[in-house]
Write an enzyme that holds these catalytic residues in place. Structure first.
Site, PDB file in Angstrom:
ATOM      1  N   GLN A  30       6.627  -2.265 -29.636  1.00  0.00           N
ATOM      2  CA  GLN A  30       7.328  -1.325 -30.506  1.00  0.00           C
ATOM      3  C   GLN A  30       6.533  -0.035 -30.640  1.00  0.00           C
ATOM      4  OE1 GLN A  30       8.736  -2.894 -34.201  1.00  0.00           O
ATOM      5  NE2 GLN A  30       9.894  -1.066 -34.626  1.00  0.00           N
ATOM      6  N   PHE A  31       6.837   0.922 -29.769  1.00  0.00           N
ATOM      7  CA  PHE A  31       6.103   2.184 -29.772  1.00  0.00           C
ATOM      8  C   PHE A  31       6.312   2.963 -31.063  1.00  0.00           C
ATOM      9  CE2 PHE A  31      10.179   3.754 -28.407  1.00  0.00           C
ATOM     10  CZ  PHE A  31      10.223   5.067 -28.852  1.00  0.00           C
ATOM     11  N   THR A  32       7.381   2.686 -31.798  1.00  0.00           N
ATOM     12  CA  THR A  32       7.643   3.437 -33.027  1.00  0.00           C
ATOM     13  C   THR A  32       6.612   3.144 -34.120  1.00  0.00           C
ATOM     14  OG1 THR A  32       9.215   1.777 -33.818  1.00  0.00           O
ATOM     15  CG2 THR A  32      10.112   3.636 -32.555  1.00  0.00           C
TER      16      THR A  32
END
Length: 150
Positions: free
Chosen positions: A78-80
């Site tokens: 999850q790059f967010t």
């Protein structure tokens, strides 16, 4: 490297309407890889996460680890998690590692969890549009940043 650890009764990932992974009692880990993260960051998290005592014992005290309860782990990239929301209303993701580098560290993290003795380790699909379903147990949610760990 950032990890959001949720103690779950069960969790699964669905892509394009097809369930691609699922775990029972254990953790759902959302993993964000930032620029500058290395295998050493992943190692710090792997050293901590399987032995983190957030499962209840017979006295309803959080004294048991994922290893103690034969828990399973689902890891979702999850790059967010690396979002910078300090300016304006639109998050900036410039702190996120480039996809190739992030995927390599994500896969390394997963393999090291398996080596650490976790009963079952499942994954989502890196870069895919995933639907994550979970039943949070507690709820218990812990946030770890490898930069804060010794």
């Amino acid at each position: 490297m950032k990890a959001v650890i949720q103690r779950v009764k069960h969790a699964s990932v669905t892509i394009d309407g097809i369930q691609v992974s699922a775990v029972n009692m254990g953790y759902l880990i959302l993993l964000g890889v930032e620029q500058g993260d290395t295998k050493a960051d992943a190692d710090k998290l792997v050293k901590k996460i399987p032995v983190l005592r957030i499962f209840e014992d017979e006295n309803e005290k959080m004294n048991l680890s994922c290893l103690d309860v034969d828990g399973e782990i689902l890891v979702v990239s999850q790059f967010t998690l690396c979002a910078d929301c300090s300016h304006g209303r639109r998050p900036s993701f410039t702190k996120s590692a480039p996809p190739g580098e992030a995927e390599m560290l994500y896969e390394y993290f997963v393999e090291e969890l398996k080596k650490a003795g976790v009963k079952k380790v499942e994954t989502g699909r890196f870069g895919a549009d995933m639907k994550v379903d979970l039943l949070n147990d507690g709820p218990v949610t812990i946030i770890l940043d490898s930069k804060d760990l010794k």
